[in-house]
Design a protein around this motif. Sequence first.
Motif, short mmCIF file in Angstrom:
data_model
loop_
_atom_site.label_atom_id
_atom_site.label_comp_id
_atom_site.label_asym_id
_atom_site.label_seq_id
_atom_site.Cartn_x
_atom_site.Cartn_y
_atom_site.Cartn_z
N THR A 101 1.03 -1.21 -0.05
CA THR A 101 0.02 -0.18 0.02
C THR A 101 1.11 1.26 0.09
OG1 THR A 101 -0.15 -0.06 2.40
CG2 THR A 101 -1.90 -1.15 1.21
N SER A 102 1.81 1.45 0.49
CA SER A 102 2.77 2.50 0.72
C SER A 102 3.63 2.40 -0.70
CB SER A 102 3.67 2.29 1.78
OG SER A 102 4.77 1.07 1.79
N MET A 103 3.74 1.59 -1.47
CA MET A 103 4.36 1.66 -2.79
C MET A 103 3.58 1.96 -4.08
SD MET A 103 7.42 0.75 -1.56
CE MET A 103 8.27 0.01 -3.07
N PHE A 104 2.29 2.31 -3.60
CA PHE A 104 1.37 2.57 -4.95
C PHE A 104 1.79 3.99 -5.61
CE2 PHE A 104 -2.27 4.63 -6.80
CZ PHE A 104 -2.52 3.64 -7.95
N ARG A 105 2.27 3.95 -6.86
CA ARG A 105 2.51 5.05 -7.55
C ARG A 105 1.64 5.14 -9.03
NH1 ARG A 105 8.72 3.42 -7.02
NH2 ARG A 105 9.09 3.80 -4.76
N THR A 106 1.47 6.40 -9.09
CA THR A 106 0.64 6.47 -10.44
C THR A 106 1.26 7.57 -11.16
OG1 THR A 106 -1.51 7.11 -11.26
CG2 THR A 106 -0.82 8.38 -8.99
N ARG A 107 1.00 7.54 -12.70
CA ARG A 107 1.59 8.47 -13.56
C ARG A 107 0.61 9.41 -13.97
NH1 ARG A 107 4.10 5.20 -18.22
NH2 ARG A 107 2.34 4.05 -17.74
N ARG A 108 -0.79 9.40 -13.04
CA ARG A 108 -2.00 10.09 -13.66
C ARG A 108 -1.73 11.47 -13.13
NH1 ARG A 108 -7.55 8.71 -11.43
NH2 ARG A 108 -8.86 10.65 -11.91
N ASP A 150 -7.03 22.07 -18.54
CA ASP A 150 -6.41 21.57 -19.60
C ASP A 150 -6.34 20.13 -19.48
OD1 ASP A 150 -5.49 21.35 -22.12
OD2 ASP A 150 -3.40 21.72 -21.49
N PRO A 151 -7.58 19.26 -19.57
CA PRO A 151 -7.44 17.98 -19.45
C PRO A 151 -6.65 17.05 -20.76
CG PRO A 151 -9.53 18.40 -19.94
CD PRO A 151 -8.92 19.64 -19.88
N GLN A 152 -5.75 16.37 -20.25
CA GLN A 152 -5.13 15.62 -21.43
C GLN A 152 -5.70 13.95 -21.10
OE1 GLN A 152 -2.91 16.49 -23.44
NE2 GLN A 152 -3.08 18.64 -22.69
N TYR A 153 -6.43 13.51 -22.11
CA TYR A 153 -6.79 12.30 -22.05
C TYR A 153 -5.88 11.05 -22.70
CZ TYR A 153 -10.92 14.49 -20.16
OH TYR A 153 -11.95 15.08 -19.31
N VAL A 154 -5.63 10.18 -21.96
CA VAL A 154 -4.68 8.98 -22.67
C VAL A 154 -5.70 7.77 -22.96
CG1 VAL A 154 -2.68 7.57 -22.66
CG2 VAL A 154 -2.70 9.90 -21.27
#
Length: 180
Positions: free
Chosen positions: A60-67, A73-77
């Motif tokens: 749980t402490s290692m969760f990383r996101t690139r979001r 200015d939304p950028q949708y991938v």
Amino acid sequence: MDTADIEGAQPRKRFVIARGPGAKDEPIEGARPRPHPRVRFDNKPDSFNVRDIDGAKPRTSMFRTRRRLDPLDPQYVLPSFEPLTYEDPRFIRDSINVDDIEGTKPRVKRQFAPRDSHNVDDIEGTNAAWKPHRARVLEMLRAQSGSRKADSLDVSDIIRVGFVSQRCSDPLRPIYRVNG
């Protein structure tokens, strides 16, 4: 916020429970039960331990996101893909076709003429011009004698068209004839 140093700021304790040795002097030695010795159950087998497998336990402490979110200015991938291309295999032979082997084709189905299953002329009494045996015998007797006396069951003289009953058939207005 800690209010332990202010007198009267905490609720007073109604009951004081004394536990442990020397908490309360007992008048009689052994009047209370002895405390149960704590038993450790650390002798479990280590077969269910999965600590050595990477990713078997949650991190749980290692969760990383690139979001990254920017509401102005939304950028949708969006998900995308690259279609795979492949070459059609070269046709060598049709392994299912066995027409060149004698006896592998089905035989031609023989067509039989349909039977007339609704023809019942051979069964007595099934056609429209049929008469029972008694009627045929009476017809023969009439033809031979030329009179109607041969038919003992002929009641046409009783029920001919000119016959009218004298009976009263109105139950609401009956007519009675006495002696006459």
